[in-house]
Design a protein around this motif. Sequence first.
Motif, mmCIF file in Angstrom:
data_model
loop_
_atom_site.group_PDB
_atom_site.id
_atom_site.type_symbol
_atom_site.label_atom_id
_atom_site.label_comp_id
_atom_site.label_asym_id
_atom_site.label_seq_id
_atom_site.Cartn_x
_atom_site.Cartn_y
_atom_site.Cartn_z
ATOM 1 N N CYS A 1 83.739 53.146 -22.211
ATOM 2 C CA CYS A 1 82.540 52.818 -22.629
ATOM 3 C C CYS A 1 81.882 52.594 -20.618
ATOM 4 C CB CYS A 1 82.249 51.485 -23.176
ATOM 5 S SG CYS A 1 83.393 49.965 -22.526
ATOM 6 N N THR A 2 80.126 52.612 -20.365
ATOM 7 C CA THR A 2 80.094 53.138 -19.541
ATOM 8 C C THR A 2 78.734 52.936 -19.831
ATOM 9 O OG1 THR A 2 78.996 55.138 -19.700
ATOM 10 C CG2 THR A 2 80.806 55.422 -18.947
ATOM 11 N N ARG A 3 78.297 52.043 -18.406
ATOM 12 C CA ARG A 3 76.447 51.587 -18.306
ATOM 13 C C ARG A 3 75.677 52.146 -17.157
ATOM 14 N NH1 ARG A 3 77.535 49.699 -23.156
ATOM 15 N NH2 ARG A 3 77.149 47.489 -23.178
ATOM 16 N N TYR B 1 86.548 50.392 -19.601
ATOM 17 C CA TYR B 1 85.398 50.668 -19.397
ATOM 18 C C TYR B 1 85.656 51.132 -17.969
ATOM 19 C CZ TYR B 1 81.847 48.393 -16.566
ATOM 20 O OH TYR B 1 80.907 47.642 -15.640
ATOM 21 N N ALA C 1 75.290 39.009 -16.074
ATOM 22 C CA ALA C 1 75.225 39.751 -17.159
ATOM 23 C C ALA C 1 76.089 40.355 -16.968
ATOM 24 C CB ALA C 1 74.099 40.985 -16.319
ATOM 25 N N VAL C 2 77.331 40.666 -15.793
ATOM 26 C CA VAL C 2 78.200 40.917 -16.418
ATOM 27 C C VAL C 2 79.222 40.645 -17.572
ATOM 28 C CG1 VAL C 2 80.563 42.045 -15.156
ATOM 29 C CG2 VAL C 2 78.158 41.863 -13.572
ATOM 30 N N GLN D 1 79.899 41.246 -25.126
ATOM 31 C CA GLN D 1 79.534 42.663 -25.851
ATOM 32 C C GLN D 1 80.515 43.704 -26.253
ATOM 33 O OE1 GLN D 1 75.783 43.567 -25.002
ATOM 34 N NE2 GLN D 1 75.895 45.350 -26.701
ATOM 35 N N GLU D 2 80.949 43.894 -25.438
ATOM 36 C CA GLU D 2 82.328 45.036 -25.344
ATOM 37 C C GLU D 2 83.561 44.939 -25.215
ATOM 38 O OE1 GLU D 2 81.639 48.496 -25.652
ATOM 39 O OE2 GLU D 2 79.180 48.529 -25.302
ATOM 40 N N GLU E 1 77.666 38.652 -20.394
ATOM 41 C CA GLU E 1 77.617 39.137 -21.246
ATOM 42 C C GLU E 1 77.993 40.504 -22.014
ATOM 43 O OE1 GLU E 1 73.304 38.952 -20.493
ATOM 44 O OE2 GLU E 1 73.697 36.264 -20.716
ATOM 45 N N PHE E 2 78.347 41.385 -21.413
ATOM 46 C CA PHE E 2 78.969 42.745 -20.885
ATOM 47 C C PHE E 2 80.265 42.511 -21.631
ATOM 48 C CE2 PHE E 2 80.623 46.151 -19.528
ATOM 49 C CZ PHE E 2 80.849 46.979 -19.960
ATOM 50 N N GLN F 1 70.934 49.436 -16.423
ATOM 51 C CA GLN F 1 71.169 48.796 -17.274
ATOM 52 C C GLN F 1 71.740 47.490 -17.067
ATOM 53 O OE1 GLN F 1 72.892 52.192 -19.435
ATOM 54 N NE2 GLN F 1 72.519 51.742 -21.557
ATOM 55 N N LEU F 2 72.679 47.174 -16.621
ATOM 56 C CA LEU F 2 73.686 46.545 -15.433
ATOM 57 C C LEU F 2 73.777 46.627 -14.340
ATOM 58 C CD1 LEU F 2 75.424 44.044 -17.086
ATOM 59 C CD2 LEU F 2 77.432 46.218 -16.978
#
Length: 311
Positions: free
Chosen positions: A33-35, A8, A47-48, A54-55, A50-51, A39-40
């Motif tokens: 992976c990036t956001r 990330y 939010a962090v 998920q990732e 959950e990211f 989106q984030l």
Amino acid sequence: MDTQAKIYVAGHTGLVGSAIMRVLNRNGYTHICTRERSQLDLRNQQAVHEFFEQEKPEYVFLAAAKVGGIHANNTYPAEFIYDNLMIQSNIIHAAYVHKVKKLLFLGSSCIYPKMSPQPIKEEYLLTGLLEPTNEAYAIAKIAGLEMCKFYRRQYGCDFISAMPTNLYGINDNFDLNTSHVLPALIRKFHEAKVNQQDEVVLWGTGKPLREFLFVDDLADSLVFLMNHYSEEIHVNIGTGEDISIYDLALTIQEVVGYKGKIVYDSSKPDGTPRKLLNVGRLHQSGWKHKISLQEGITTVYNWYLKQQISQ
Ligand code: GFB
């Protein structure tokens, strides 16, 4: 890092993050992976979390930060301390909770005391008062590197920190109110040349000394450290050479081809008189910069010209 590892890059569109992306791609790392910021929001803990859930990244480059030059730091200290404390605390803690294998946190050479002995060794951290123009940013960055240290100590996390010197490169910020000196000077000299201005006004006295590292060199060192460095103490990243703002201006003036006069506005702050990093630890670990200042400035100016044409 295995080339298949999930990585990330936080802050992937910024000066540093975009350079890390280039170096990772060049070295065959494919699982990145990036956001986008839309989106984030990295200041949002939930939010962090959950990211990461998920990732589940295995490696994290923490290059997301609110950054700016001397004027921006001095004018928006509340934003600089809040945004940076939130972004880094959320990511570092989530990396611990979600068992990230290794995290690299990025600080800045402004973490050191204003009147530090030169060249500045890593051990000089917290031995004196900070430079007032960037105190808020520096306090946040110090908290980040200390957090990595303490998560390593208490939880055994492989979290490391790198302290780069003043950076420049492609994708830099050229806004004259918020940028650092090098992109500001490229823009000022370029516009003065195009508009046939007699003089260019620069800030401060021209006397401060700064060390500049091309951001692709920095990114290369970060991938190197991710693969080879695993100590509690942070690592300085620089060239080991500095230049006065006066001489930097002459160099940029020549690259741009501006023939007019340079005037200094001493009502604007100089900031720290000097911040030259001691890069002994970095060199001992086996890495050294490759791109000279002249070469780097030329690359950035050519990139800047292309951007002007495409706009
Ligand atoms: O790069 P800079 O904004 O930040 O300014 P710092 C470096 C020096 O260049 C200062 C002078 O002495 C400025 O007064 N300067 C001359 C100019 N003309 C200009 C101009 O047109 N624009 C700008 N920006 N400067 C930053 C910190 O300090 O360094 C951050 O505020 C961060 O926290 C960063 O650590 C690396 O080097 O003084």
